[in-house]
Design an enzyme around this catalytic site. Sequence first.
Site, short mmCIF file in Angstrom:
data_model
loop_
_atom_site.label_atom_id
_atom_site.label_comp_id
_atom_site.label_asym_id
_atom_site.label_seq_id
_atom_site.Cartn_x
_atom_site.Cartn_y
_atom_site.Cartn_z
N LYS A 1 -7.94 7.96 12.23
CA LYS A 1 -8.84 8.15 13.40
C LYS A 1 -10.10 7.25 13.24
O LYS A 1 -10.65 6.92 12.14
CB LYS A 1 -9.02 9.57 13.58
N PHE B 1 -9.93 21.02 25.13
CA PHE B 1 -10.45 20.04 24.33
C PHE B 1 -9.68 18.52 24.56
O PHE B 1 -10.00 17.48 23.98
CB PHE B 1 -10.24 20.05 22.90
N ARG C 1 0.85 16.70 5.49
CA ARG C 1 0.12 17.51 6.01
C ARG C 1 -0.87 18.38 4.81
O ARG C 1 -2.00 18.82 5.07
CB ARG C 1 0.68 18.85 6.89
N THR D 1 -6.72 21.57 10.17
CA THR D 1 -6.98 20.69 11.11
C THR D 1 -8.77 20.57 11.25
O THR D 1 -9.29 19.69 11.55
CB THR D 1 -6.75 21.36 12.48
N ARG E 1 -9.45 15.77 4.67
CA ARG E 1 -10.22 16.09 5.75
C ARG E 1 -11.43 17.04 5.21
O ARG E 1 -12.60 16.83 5.68
CB ARG E 1 -9.68 17.27 6.79
N ASN F 1 -11.86 14.47 12.79
CA ASN F 1 -11.04 14.87 11.48
C ASN F 1 -10.53 13.96 10.85
O ASN F 1 -9.34 14.58 10.09
CB ASN F 1 -10.41 16.38 11.82
N HIS G 1 -4.58 12.07 11.61
CA HIS G 1 -3.54 12.96 12.35
C HIS G 1 -2.22 12.78 11.43
O HIS G 1 -1.94 11.45 11.02
CB HIS G 1 -3.31 12.28 13.67
N GLU H 1 6.85 10.74 17.78
CA GLU H 1 5.63 9.99 17.41
C GLU H 1 5.72 8.69 17.11
O GLU H 1 5.01 7.40 17.12
CB GLU H 1 4.70 10.80 16.72
P1 CMP Z 1 -4.57 16.28 15.52
O1 CMP Z 1 -3.60 16.54 14.47
O2 CMP Z 1 -4.70 14.89 15.81
O3 CMP Z 1 -4.09 17.00 17.00
C1 CMP Z 1 -4.86 17.12 18.30
C2 CMP Z 1 -6.23 17.12 17.79
O4 CMP Z 1 -7.11 17.70 18.60
C3 CMP Z 1 -6.16 17.73 16.52
O5 CMP Z 1 -5.96 16.83 15.33
C4 CMP Z 1 -8.08 17.88 16.58
O6 CMP Z 1 -8.72 16.88 15.96
C5 CMP Z 1 -8.23 18.15 17.87
N1 CMP Z 1 -8.92 19.54 18.25
C6 CMP Z 1 -9.90 19.75 18.98
N2 CMP Z 1 -10.00 20.95 19.00
C7 CMP Z 1 -8.95 21.59 18.50
C8 CMP Z 1 -8.25 22.96 18.59
N3 CMP Z 1 -9.27 23.80 19.03
N4 CMP Z 1 -7.16 23.00 18.13
C9 CMP Z 1 -6.35 21.97 17.61
N5 CMP Z 1 -6.96 20.91 17.72
C10 CMP Z 1 -8.13 20.46 17.98
#
Ligand code: CMP
Length: 142
Positions: A10, A58, A86, A92, A103, A113, A116, A127
Amino acid sequence: AVERTLSIIKPDAVAKNVIGQIESRFENAGLRLVAMKMVQLSREQAEGFYAEHKERPFFGDLVAFMTSGPVVVQVLEGENAVAQNRDLMGATNPKDAAAGTIRADFAQSIDENAVHGSDSATSAAREISYFFKEEELCDRIR
Ligand code: CMP
């Protein structure tokens, strides 16, 4: 089984200049890069990619962040690649991410973060095809 998964480095991690350090985690775990490109996502591309989160509070911030600078979009291949990626990424929210995960080491917040990764084989297929044509995936096993 040998699988493929979509990984994105990212904008925060690209800005921190830790692309190579993150790729090393994948390589050291035995995952192979079979496609990769650095791109500046448009708003439409980011919205389409994260369409499943469209109704989440979000969503707007997520799209703004993912279009704030270049990202590295890539396909990782290997044994249980979806779950392995993962595990390497960690939770996350970096506050919940286990020590030694990407992370925990490179992310600052749940929004910024660092990486992805596809959450299932089904999302991986969607994807990967969102960003790559089949002929752009290289055959590394030979
Ligand atoms: P990603 O795996 O890229 O998928 C969606 C993204 O939304 C996640 O990583 C986070 O960076 C972002 N995000 C922000 N707030 C939340 C939340 N409450 N729950 C999950 N993802 C979130």
